[in-house]
Design a protein around this motif. Structure first.
Motif, PDB file in Angstrom:
ATOM      1  N   PHE A   1      -1.011  42.487  40.068  1.00  0.00           N
ATOM      2  CA  PHE A   1      -1.318  42.034  39.084  1.00  0.00           C
ATOM      3  C   PHE A   1      -0.910  39.876  39.512  1.00  0.00           C
ATOM      4  CE2 PHE A   1      -2.395  39.661  34.982  1.00  0.00           C
ATOM      5  CZ  PHE A   1      -3.097  39.950  35.234  1.00  0.00           C
ATOM      6  N   VAL A   2       0.021  40.201  39.724  1.00  0.00           N
ATOM      7  CA  VAL A   2       0.294  38.689  39.780  1.00  0.00           C
ATOM      8  C   VAL A   2       0.114  38.058  40.336  1.00  0.00           C
ATOM      9  CG1 VAL A   2       1.983  36.969  40.179  1.00  0.00           C
ATOM     10  CG2 VAL A   2       2.145  39.169  38.377  1.00  0.00           C
ATOM     11  N   VAL A   3      -0.097  39.024  41.684  1.00  0.00           N
ATOM     12  CA  VAL A   3      -0.410  38.094  43.606  1.00  0.00           C
ATOM     13  C   VAL A   3      -2.282  37.746  43.614  1.00  0.00           C
ATOM     14  CG1 VAL A   3      -0.329  38.584  45.996  1.00  0.00           C
ATOM     15  CG2 VAL A   3       1.857  38.875  44.107  1.00  0.00           C
ATOM     16  N   PRO A   4      -2.709  39.287  43.149  1.00  0.00           N
ATOM     17  CA  PRO A   4      -4.458  38.660  43.495  1.00  0.00           C
ATOM     18  C   PRO A   4      -4.938  37.750  42.387  1.00  0.00           C
ATOM     19  CG  PRO A   4      -3.803  41.555  43.509  1.00  0.00           C
ATOM     20  CD  PRO A   4      -2.588  40.523  43.413  1.00  0.00           C
TER      21      PRO A   4
ATOM     22  N   PRO B   1      -3.156  55.958  42.833  1.00  0.00           N
ATOM     23  CA  PRO B   1      -3.260  55.404  43.279  1.00  0.00           C
ATOM     24  C   PRO B   1      -4.141  54.367  42.078  1.00  0.00           C
ATOM     25  CG  PRO B   1      -4.478  56.454  44.225  1.00  0.00           C
ATOM     26  CD  PRO B   1      -3.862  57.105  43.607  1.00  0.00           C
ATOM     27  N   VAL B   2      -4.663  55.300  40.518  1.00  0.00           N
ATOM     28  CA  VAL B   2      -5.808  54.759  40.332  1.00  0.00           C
ATOM     29  C   VAL B   2      -5.669  53.492  39.111  1.00  0.00           C
ATOM     30  CG1 VAL B   2      -7.350  55.298  37.867  1.00  0.00           C
ATOM     31  CG2 VAL B   2      -6.858  57.451  40.037  1.00  0.00           C
ATOM     32  N   GLY B   3      -4.358  53.375  38.938  1.00  0.00           N
ATOM     33  CA  GLY B   3      -3.939  52.297  37.751  1.00  0.00           C
ATOM     34  C   GLY B   3      -3.276  50.873  38.730  1.00  0.00           C
ATOM     35  N   LEU B   4      -2.917  51.011  39.653  1.00  0.00           N
ATOM     36  CA  LEU B   4      -3.086  50.062  40.752  1.00  0.00           C
ATOM     37  C   LEU B   4      -4.141  49.474  40.740  1.00  0.00           C
ATOM     38  CD1 LEU B   4      -0.003  50.343  43.173  1.00  0.00           C
ATOM     39  CD2 LEU B   4       0.176  49.067  40.843  1.00  0.00           C
ATOM     40  N   MET B   5      -5.406  50.443  41.029  1.00  0.00           N
ATOM     41  CA  MET B   5      -6.564  49.653  40.974  1.00  0.00           C
ATOM     42  C   MET B   5      -7.118  49.304  40.450  1.00  0.00           C
ATOM     43  SD  MET B   5      -8.026  52.759  43.392  1.00  0.00           S
ATOM     44  CE  MET B   5      -9.529  52.652  44.851  1.00  0.00           C
ATOM     45  N   ILE B   6      -6.852  49.898  39.539  1.00  0.00           N
ATOM     46  CA  ILE B   6      -7.518  48.830  38.302  1.00  0.00           C
ATOM     47  C   ILE B   6      -6.813  48.084  37.858  1.00  0.00           C
ATOM     48  CG2 ILE B   6      -8.337  49.499  35.943  1.00  0.00           C
ATOM     49  CD1 ILE B   6      -7.926  52.511  36.166  1.00  0.00           C
ATOM     50  N   LEU B   7      -6.209  48.127  37.816  1.00  0.00           N
ATOM     51  CA  LEU B   7      -4.955  46.691  37.832  1.00  0.00           C
ATOM     52  C   LEU B   7      -5.254  45.754  38.175  1.00  0.00           C
ATOM     53  CD1 LEU B   7      -2.575  45.783  36.183  1.00  0.00           C
ATOM     54  CD2 LEU B   7      -0.984  46.434  37.385  1.00  0.00           C
ATOM     55  N   VAL B   8      -5.697  46.274  39.599  1.00  0.00           N
ATOM     56  CA  VAL B   8      -6.113  45.462  41.080  1.00  0.00           C
ATOM     57  C   VAL B   8      -7.204  44.195  40.567  1.00  0.00           C
ATOM     58  CG1 VAL B   8      -7.510  44.358  42.858  1.00  0.00           C
ATOM     59  CG2 VAL B   8      -5.384  45.263  42.791  1.00  0.00           C
ATOM     60  N   GLN B   9      -8.009  44.991  40.112  1.00  0.00           N
ATOM     61  CA  GLN B   9      -9.092  44.363  39.698  1.00  0.00           C
ATOM     62  C   GLN B   9      -9.648  44.090  37.991  1.00  0.00           C
ATOM     63  OE1 GLN B   9     -11.823  47.537  37.177  1.00  0.00           O
ATOM     64  NE2 GLN B   9     -13.895  46.874  38.299  1.00  0.00           N
ATOM     65  N   ALA B  10      -7.961  44.446  37.507  1.00  0.00           N
ATOM     66  CA  ALA B  10      -7.911  43.487  36.085  1.00  0.00           C
ATOM     67  C   ALA B  10      -7.851  41.819  36.642  1.00  0.00           C
ATOM     68  CB  ALA B  10      -7.164  44.279  35.152  1.00  0.00           C
ATOM     69  N   ALA B  11      -7.178  41.338  37.402  1.00  0.00           N
ATOM     70  CA  ALA B  11      -6.077  41.270  37.923  1.00  0.00           C
ATOM     71  C   ALA B  11      -7.438  39.663  38.210  1.00  0.00           C
ATOM     72  CB  ALA B  11      -5.539  40.936  38.813  1.00  0.00           C
ATOM     73  N   CYS B  12      -7.858  40.684  39.466  1.00  0.00           N
ATOM     74  CA  CYS B  12      -9.477  39.166  40.142  1.00  0.00           C
ATOM     75  C   CYS B  12     -10.656  39.051  39.224  1.00  0.00           C
ATOM     76  CB  CYS B  12      -9.592  39.848  40.823  1.00  0.00           C
ATOM     77  SG  CYS B  12      -8.680  41.226  42.855  1.00  0.00           S
ATOM     78  N   LEU B  13     -10.672  39.665  37.823  1.00  0.00           N
ATOM     79  CA  LEU B  13     -11.157  39.422  36.618  1.00  0.00           C
ATOM     80  C   LEU B  13     -10.824  38.331  36.144  1.00  0.00           C
ATOM     81  CD1 LEU B  13     -13.900  42.816  36.263  1.00  0.00           C
ATOM     82  CD2 LEU B  13     -14.090  40.753  37.571  1.00  0.00           C
TER      83      LEU B  13
ATOM     84  N   CYS C   1      -1.484  34.686  30.522  1.00  0.00           N
ATOM     85  CA  CYS C   1      -0.266  36.053  30.305  1.00  0.00           C
ATOM     86  C   CYS C   1      -0.045  36.474  29.468  1.00  0.00           C
ATOM     87  CB  CYS C   1       1.255  34.786  29.575  1.00  0.00           C
ATOM     88  SG  CYS C   1       1.533  33.165  30.962  1.00  0.00           S
ATOM     89  N   ILE C   2      -0.827  36.399  28.841  1.00  0.00           N
ATOM     90  CA  ILE C   2      -1.768  37.259  28.068  1.00  0.00           C
ATOM     91  C   ILE C   2      -2.034  38.261  28.347  1.00  0.00           C
ATOM     92  CG2 ILE C   2      -2.899  38.173  25.722  1.00  0.00           C
ATOM     93  CD1 ILE C   2      -2.136  35.786  24.895  1.00  0.00           C
ATOM     94  N   CYS C   3      -3.239  38.582  29.390  1.00  0.00           N
ATOM     95  CA  CYS C   3      -3.975  39.102  30.179  1.00  0.00           C
ATOM     96  C   CYS C   3      -3.062  39.770  31.058  1.00  0.00           C
ATOM     97  CB  CYS C   3      -5.069  38.074  31.586  1.00  0.00           C
ATOM     98  SG  CYS C   3      -6.823  38.018  30.414  1.00  0.00           S
ATOM     99  N   MET C   4      -2.255  39.556  31.582  1.00  0.00           N
ATOM    100  CA  MET C   4      -0.819  39.888  32.429  1.00  0.00           C
ATOM    101  C   MET C   4      -0.256  40.636  31.595  1.00  0.00           C
ATOM    102  SD  MET C   4       2.260  38.214  34.552  1.00  0.00           S
ATOM    103  CE  MET C   4       3.228  37.926  32.967  1.00  0.00           C
ATOM    104  N   ALA C   5       0.362  40.684  30.433  1.00  0.00           N
ATOM    105  CA  ALA C   5       1.689  41.381  29.989  1.00  0.00           C
ATOM    106  C   ALA C   5       0.640  42.844  29.626  1.00  0.00           C
ATOM    107  CB  ALA C   5       1.813  40.703  28.761  1.00  0.00           C
ATOM    108  N   VAL C   6      -0.907  43.004  28.908  1.00  0.00           N
ATOM    109  CA  VAL C   6      -1.379  43.406  28.477  1.00  0.00           C
ATOM    110  C   VAL C   6      -1.561  44.296  29.397  1.00  0.00           C
ATOM    111  CG1 VAL C   6      -3.656  44.398  27.478  1.00  0.00           C
ATOM    112  CG2 VAL C   6      -2.365  42.120  26.700  1.00  0.00           C
ATOM    113  N   SER C   7      -2.149  44.134  30.856  1.00  0.00           N
ATOM    114  CA  SER C   7      -2.903  44.656  31.587  1.00  0.00           C
ATOM    115  C   SER C   7      -1.669  45.538  31.832  1.00  0.00           C
ATOM    116  CB  SER C   7      -3.254  44.165  32.906  1.00  0.00           C
ATOM    117  OG  SER C   7      -4.668  43.384  32.349  1.00  0.00           O
ATOM    118  N   VAL C   8      -0.829  44.651  33.111  1.00  0.00           N
ATOM    119  CA  VAL C   8       0.676  45.901  33.421  1.00  0.00           C
ATOM    120  C   VAL C   8       1.341  46.663  32.500  1.00  0.00           C
ATOM    121  CG1 VAL C   8       2.370  45.476  34.439  1.00  0.00           C
ATOM    122  CG2 VAL C   8       0.779  43.617  35.086  1.00  0.00           C
ATOM    123  N   GLY C   9       1.934  46.265  31.605  1.00  0.00           N
ATOM    124  CA  GLY C   9       2.107  46.926  30.202  1.00  0.00           C
ATOM    125  C   GLY C   9       1.371  48.097  29.828  1.00  0.00           C
ATOM    126  N   TRP C  10      -0.186  48.156  29.571  1.00  0.00           N
ATOM    127  CA  TRP C  10      -0.398  49.141  29.689  1.00  0.00           C
ATOM    128  C   TRP C  10      -0.776  49.786  30.499  1.00  0.00           C
ATOM    129  CZ3 TRP C  10      -2.496  52.521  24.657  1.00  0.00           C
ATOM    130  CH2 TRP C  10      -3.465  53.048  25.991  1.00  0.00           C
TER     131      TRP C  10
END
Length: 430
Positions: free
Chosen positions: A332-335, A366-378, A413-422
């Motif tokens: 999440f953080v790097v993208p 890989p499903v979670g990581l791919m959705i996480l990358v999308q969330a980070a990039c958006l 920070c909210i986007c990161m915590a919610v996305s990664v945690g959930w």
């Protein structure tokens, strides 16, 4: 390290310093960096020219004219007053209404800049009607349009699962499949929290007065001669028709820029705007900022900066033994950081294959990581290089780079915590 890559990174660093210094306008800094990239060979001359004709630049210019025509109608003011009366003068209630509208439009229109262009005129009028400057409200509604884009599995969001499965198929890792509702399951909590934060908390961090000038000048518009009944109805029909056409652009066989340009022409041809008014509605400084930001994004991609960072990440992941939350945090953080300086589509193209390769090496999901990358990039809302919507938001709200950082750090920070945690909880790697 390649010489061109070093030069590109140096120009990028100087560009960021220029944005933050305030010595020159953002557009001046952006075009200066673009010319530096061209003269040093980081960008080919032919490629540089194409950024001036980029579809996003043309689309925004057309949308600004359509929005200016809509502003000339009394409907814009009446609608804004209606929303304000429902809110009973309450800023949080008004913000909730506009954040909900922005979020819903973002499910059908896969372009936050178009969504913001539709909502911004009414939002500015509503803010003025309750005695609040647009700088107080533009950032939260714009962030809602960006972060919630294509979350729900209808409209443009219905294609997300197919796109992610396309990455899996191209890599040849077919042990897992992204279901239609998986992206929604992963991103829905962030959508809800984003709307609530932007409606009820974000305005505490937005400036009461704009640090720089704004593109919206409703008082000047109100002093103009009222439109005749034909132009009044025509302006409303063109604006609504433009919005609907943008929702169904693919079915109509039209590009977004074509729709906004057609709408802009119609505003002039039917007399809603005079040619000079239409020309004045085009925010040249914002468009030049977008051109320069796109050029920087392209240079970072073409010189291999993205691939360099991506390759490093793959090595780091193996060091944490595939822990879902640590790996998720990295992805999440790097993208997220990269998408503040590169177009989100390009960052996704870099990190989706890396996410798949990482999981394939350990037999993980890989499903979670791919959705996480999308969330980070958006979640791209910090810099004018993140997405074309941000210069639009900055111009309407009168924000400079310093005020953007001030408003952005907490929602980031909210986007990161919610996305990664959930996401890593419901879609663990192992």
């Amino acid at each position: 390290m390649d010489t061109q890559l070093i030069i590109c990174l140096a120009i990028f660093a100087l560009t960021v310093i220029g944005y933050c210094s305030g010595l020159y306008s953002l557009a001046t800094v952006a075009i200066t960096s673009m010319m530096a990239l061209t003269l040093t060979g980081c960008l080919a001359v032919e490629e540089t020219i194409t950024y001036f004709s980029n579809s996003n630049v043309i689309m925004i210019a057309g949308m600004c004219i359509v929005a200016a025509g809509f502003n000339r109608t009394s409907f814009c003011t009446r609608m804004a007053d209606k929303i304000s009366s429902i809110a009973q003068g309450s800023l949080p209630k008004m913000m909730l209404g506009y954040c909900m509208i922005s979020m819903l439009l973002s499910q059908f229109i896969q372009s936050p800049v178009v969504v913001f262009g539709i909502v911004a005129p009414m939002l500015a009028a509503s803010a003025e009607s309750i005695g609040v400057h647009p700088s107080k409200v533009m950032f939260p509604v714009g962030v809602t349009a960006v972060v919630t884009c294509c979350t729900l599995p209808f409209g443009a969001g219905a294609t997300v699962a197919a796109e992610l499965n396309g990455y899996l198929e191209s890599y040849g890792y077919l042990d897992y499949t992204v279901q239609l509702t998986d992206p929604m399951k992963g991103r829905l909590p962030l959508l809800i929290i984003c709307v609530l934060y932007c409606a009820f908390a974000a305005t505490k961090f937005t400036p009461d007065k704009p640090p720089v000038g704004t593109v919206a000048d409703l008082k000047a518009a109100q002093k103009k001669e009222p439109l005749k009944p034909f132009q009044e109805y025509a302006g409303l029909i063109i604006f609504c028709g433009d919005a609907l056409a943008l929702m169904f652009a693919s079915k109509l066989g039209l590009q977004n820029w074509e729709i906004t340009v057609i709408g802009a022409l119609l505003m002039i041809l039917v007399g809603v705007l005079k040619p000079r008014e239409a020309t004045a509605a085009i925010p040249m400084s914002m468009l030049l900022l977008i051109v320069g930001a796109l050029a920087m994004s392209g240079a970072l991609s073409s010189t291999g900066a993205g691939d360099l960072i991506g390759g490093t990440i793959a090595n780091v992941v193996s060091a944490v033994n595939g822990n879902s939350y640590i790996v998720g945090l990295i992805f999440f953080v790097v993208p997220f950081i990269m998408t503040q300086v590169m177009q989100n589509r390009g960052v996704m193209m870099i990190f989706h294959p890396i996410a798949i390769a990482t999981c394939a090496s350990i037999g993980g999901n890989p499903v979670g990581l791919m959705i996480l990358v999308q969330a980070a990039c958006l979640s791209a809302f910090m810099t004018p290089m993140a997405t074309p919507a941000i210069p639009y938001i900055m111009d309407y709200g009168g924000y400079d780079q310093a005020s953007m950082f001030k408003q952005s750090w907490l929602p980031a920070c909210i986007c990161m915590a919610v996305s990664v945690g959930w996401i890593m909880t419901i879609f663990p790697i192992l």
